[in-house]
Design a protein around this motif. Structure first.
Motif, PDB file in Angstrom:
ATOM      1  N   GLY A 103      12.668  -8.870 -11.757  1.00 41.78           N
ATOM      2  CA  GLY A 103      11.441  -9.500 -12.246  1.00 41.78           C
ATOM      3  C   GLY A 103      10.465  -9.801 -11.129  1.00 41.78           C
ATOM      4  N   TRP A 104      10.965 -10.373 -10.045  1.00 40.25           N
ATOM      5  CA  TRP A 104      10.093 -10.753  -8.941  1.00 40.25           C
ATOM      6  C   TRP A 104       9.491  -9.526  -8.252  1.00 40.25           C
ATOM      7  N   HIS A 105      10.319  -8.579  -7.877  1.00 40.83           N
ATOM      8  CA  HIS A 105       9.836  -7.458  -7.083  1.00 40.83           C
ATOM      9  C   HIS A 105       9.010  -6.472  -7.904  1.00 40.83           C
ATOM     10  N   CYS A 106       9.345  -6.311  -9.184  1.00 42.05           N
ATOM     11  CA  CYS A 106       8.505  -5.461 -10.039  1.00 42.05           C
ATOM     12  C   CYS A 106       7.167  -6.147 -10.307  1.00 42.05           C
ATOM     13  N   GLY A 107       7.189  -7.472 -10.455  1.00 34.54           N
ATOM     14  CA  GLY A 107       5.940  -8.214 -10.617  1.00 34.54           C
ATOM     15  C   GLY A 107       5.060  -8.077  -9.386  1.00 34.54           C
ATOM     16  N   LEU A 108       5.673  -8.097  -8.223  1.00 31.56           N
ATOM     17  CA  LEU A 108       4.933  -7.902  -6.971  1.00 31.56           C
ATOM     18  C   LEU A 108       4.269  -6.531  -6.960  1.00 31.56           C
ATOM     19  N   ALA A 109       4.993  -5.536  -7.453  1.00 36.46           N
ATOM     20  CA  ALA A 109       4.442  -4.182  -7.507  1.00 36.46           C
ATOM     21  C   ALA A 109       3.241  -4.112  -8.447  1.00 36.46           C
ATOM     22  N   VAL A 110       3.331  -4.795  -9.572  1.00 32.95           N
ATOM     23  CA  VAL A 110       2.224  -4.785 -10.547  1.00 32.95           C
ATOM     24  C   VAL A 110       0.976  -5.420  -9.948  1.00 32.95           C
ATOM     25  N   VAL A 111       1.151  -6.552  -9.277  1.00 36.21           N
ATOM     26  CA  VAL A 111       0.013  -7.261  -8.689  1.00 36.21           C
ATOM     27  C   VAL A 111      -0.709  -6.392  -7.665  1.00 36.21           C
ATOM     28  N   PHE A 112       0.051  -5.683  -6.842  1.00 37.79           N
ATOM     29  CA  PHE A 112      -0.555  -4.890  -5.784  1.00 37.79           C
ATOM     30  C   PHE A 112      -0.915  -3.470  -6.227  1.00 37.79           C
ATOM     31  N   SER A 113      -0.875  -3.220  -7.518  1.00 42.71           N
ATOM     32  CA  SER A 113      -1.276  -1.906  -8.006  1.00 42.71           C
ATOM     33  C   SER A 113      -2.543  -1.971  -8.850  1.00 42.71           C
ATOM     34  N   VAL A 114      -3.178  -3.141  -8.927  1.00 44.83           N
ATOM     35  CA  VAL A 114      -4.409  -3.266  -9.710  1.00 44.83           C
ATOM     36  C   VAL A 114      -5.532  -2.509  -9.017  1.00 44.83           C
ATOM     37  N   ALA A 115      -6.509  -2.061  -9.788  1.00 47.83           N
ATOM     38  CA  ALA A 115      -7.561  -1.181  -9.290  1.00 47.83           C
ATOM     39  C   ALA A 115      -8.343  -1.741  -8.097  1.00 47.83           C
ATOM     40  N   PRO A 116      -8.790  -3.010  -8.126  1.00 49.54           N
ATOM     41  CA  PRO A 116      -9.559  -3.508  -6.966  1.00 49.54           C
ATOM     42  C   PRO A 116      -8.781  -3.462  -5.658  1.00 49.54           C
ATOM     43  N   ILE A 117      -7.506  -3.789  -5.721  1.00 51.58           N
ATOM     44  CA  ILE A 117      -6.695  -3.763  -4.504  1.00 51.58           C
ATOM     45  C   ILE A 117      -6.508  -2.330  -4.027  1.00 51.58           C
ATOM     46  N   GLN A 118      -6.280  -1.408  -4.959  1.00 57.41           N
ATOM     47  CA  GLN A 118      -6.129  -0.012  -4.569  1.00 57.41           C
ATOM     48  C   GLN A 118      -7.426   0.548  -3.988  1.00 57.41           C
ATOM     49  N   ALA A 119      -8.575   0.141  -4.571  1.00 58.93           N
ATOM     50  CA  ALA A 119      -9.861   0.613  -4.056  1.00 58.93           C
ATOM     51  C   ALA A 119     -10.092   0.103  -2.633  1.00 58.93           C
ATOM     52  N   GLY A 120      -9.741  -1.153  -2.409  1.00 60.01           N
ATOM     53  CA  GLY A 120      -9.880  -1.710  -1.068  1.00 60.01           C
ATOM     54  C   GLY A 120      -8.975  -1.002  -0.072  1.00 60.01           C
ATOM     55  N   TYR A 121      -7.799  -0.623  -0.534  1.00 51.13           N
ATOM     56  CA  TYR A 121      -6.872   0.095   0.350  1.00 51.13           C
ATOM     57  C   TYR A 121      -7.441   1.448   0.755  1.00 51.13           C
ATOM     58  N   ARG A 122      -8.014   2.162  -0.198  1.00 50.97           N
ATOM     59  CA  ARG A 122      -8.534   3.496   0.109  1.00 50.97           C
ATOM     60  C   ARG A 122      -9.649   3.436   1.153  1.00 50.97           C
ATOM     61  N   LYS A 123     -10.436   2.359   1.099  1.00 51.46           N
ATOM     62  CA  LYS A 123     -11.538   2.226   2.053  1.00 51.46           C
ATOM     63  C   LYS A 123     -11.036   1.944   3.467  1.00 51.46           C
ATOM     64  N   ALA A 124      -9.938   1.247   3.561  1.00 51.40           N
ATOM     65  CA  ALA A 124      -9.426   0.840   4.884  1.00 51.40           C
ATOM     66  C   ALA A 124      -8.033   1.414   5.145  1.00 51.40           C
ATOM     67  N   LYS A 125      -7.747   2.578   4.560  1.00 47.19           N
ATOM     68  CA  LYS A 125      -6.400   3.138   4.633  1.00 47.19           C
ATOM     69  C   LYS A 125      -5.898   3.328   6.066  1.00 47.19           C
ATOM     70  N   THR A 126      -6.730   3.907   6.926  1.00 50.24           N
ATOM     71  CA  THR A 126      -6.280   4.198   8.289  1.00 50.24           C
ATOM     72  C   THR A 126      -5.851   2.927   9.015  1.00 50.24           C
ATOM     73  N   LYS A 127      -6.676   1.893   8.939  1.00 46.52           N
ATOM     74  CA  LYS A 127      -6.363   0.638   9.619  1.00 46.52           C
ATOM     75  C   LYS A 127      -5.146  -0.042   8.996  1.00 46.52           C
ATOM     76  N   ILE A 128      -5.091  -0.061   7.655  1.00 48.14           N
ATOM     77  CA  ILE A 128      -3.988  -0.737   6.973  1.00 48.14           C
ATOM     78  C   ILE A 128      -2.667  -0.036   7.256  1.00 48.14           C
ATOM     79  N   ASP A 129      -2.652   1.287   7.124  1.00 45.33           N
ATOM     80  CA  ASP A 129      -1.402   2.025   7.344  1.00 45.33           C
ATOM     81  C   ASP A 129      -0.931   1.897   8.792  1.00 45.33           C
ATOM     82  N   THR A 130      -1.880   1.948   9.723  1.00 44.82           N
ATOM     83  CA  THR A 130      -1.512   1.799  11.133  1.00 44.82           C
ATOM     84  C   THR A 130      -0.942   0.410  11.396  1.00 44.82           C
ATOM     85  N   PHE A 131      -1.586  -0.605  10.815  1.00 43.66           N
ATOM     86  CA  PHE A 131      -1.120  -1.985  11.012  1.00 43.66           C
ATOM     87  C   PHE A 131       0.250  -2.199  10.380  1.00 43.66           C
ATOM     88  N   VAL A 132       0.394  -1.749   9.112  1.00 45.30           N
ATOM     89  CA  VAL A 132       1.667  -1.922   8.416  1.00 45.30           C
ATOM     90  C   VAL A 132       2.775  -1.149   9.125  1.00 45.30           C
TER      91      VAL A 132
END
Length: 206
Positions: A162-191
């Motif tokens: 329940g917890w980890h699938c809920g975490l996945a749902v929260v971080f898969s919403v469109a605004p968060i995904q759109a923000g990721y695409r804009k800053a993908k290089t920096k985010i992926d490098t940092f992560v």
């Protein structure tokens, strides 16, 4: 009633532990953002599978795993290597265009791969071994009937899913995904750097 309160205490401690960000958080959120909600949920289910494995082993061994020094070291090194491997892959692919959710071919990001990634990110974490061993040794009385142990294992597996699938749902919403695409290089490098750092710290820790 006594056993129900014990199960409630175990559930509370487990959920508090889930609130602490770590490698599992990074793997689930990055998968949900970069690939799809389905992949993130399957990764969360893989983590839940690892929870079920650790809880079952802890129930059967009642702390024996925590006393096997060689096994603890082996798990620690395997976990460190896995984190470093994921981190390196993220950094290498940081400049690649971000995928549209659901557009990845199943051969690259199929359900089995997502499940396996979640399972390995959790099962190779030595903290999980110590955590589950401590829960069952400290919080479960030795005289408890078998159904209490079985209920504790099932409860932790359900809470983990329940917890980890809920975490996945929260971080898969469109605004968060759109923000990721804009800053993908920096985010992926940092992560990726964070995962490598966690892996190195895990490998050299005592």
């Amino acid at each position: 009633m006594e056993y129900l309160s014990i199960l409630g205490g175990i559930a509370s401690v487990f959920l508090l532990a889930c609130l602490s960000p770590g490698p599992v958080w990074v793997v689930i959120t990055s998968t949900s953002i970069a690939v799809s909600r389905r992949a993130g949920i399957l990764t969360g289910l893989g983590v839940a599978g690892a929870t079920l494995t650790w809880a079952t082993l802890a129930m059967l061994g009642l702390g024996l795993l925590a006393q096997l020094a060689w096994l603890t070291v082996a798990i620690k090194l395997a976990g460190a290597a896995y984190l470093i491997w994921i981190g390196c892959r993220m950094i290498v692919g940081a400049r690649r265009p971000a995928p549209v959710a659901g557009s990845m071919p199943s051969t690259q990001h199929g359900g089995w791969i997502a499940l396996r990634r979640g399972y390995l990110s959790s099962i190779t974490n030595p903290k999980a071994a110590a955590f589950f061993g401590s829960i069952f040794v400290v919080m479960l009385p030795a005289h408890a009937p078998g159904w209490v142990y079985a209920a504790a294992v099932a409860l932790l597996a359900v809470l983990s899913a329940g917890w980890h699938c809920g975490l996945a749902v929260v971080f898969s919403v469109a605004p968060i995904q759109a923000g990721y695409r804009k800053a993908k290089t920096k985010i992926d490098t940092f992560v990726g750097a964070v995962l490598i750092t966690l892996g190195v710290r895990l490998a050299v820790s005592r």
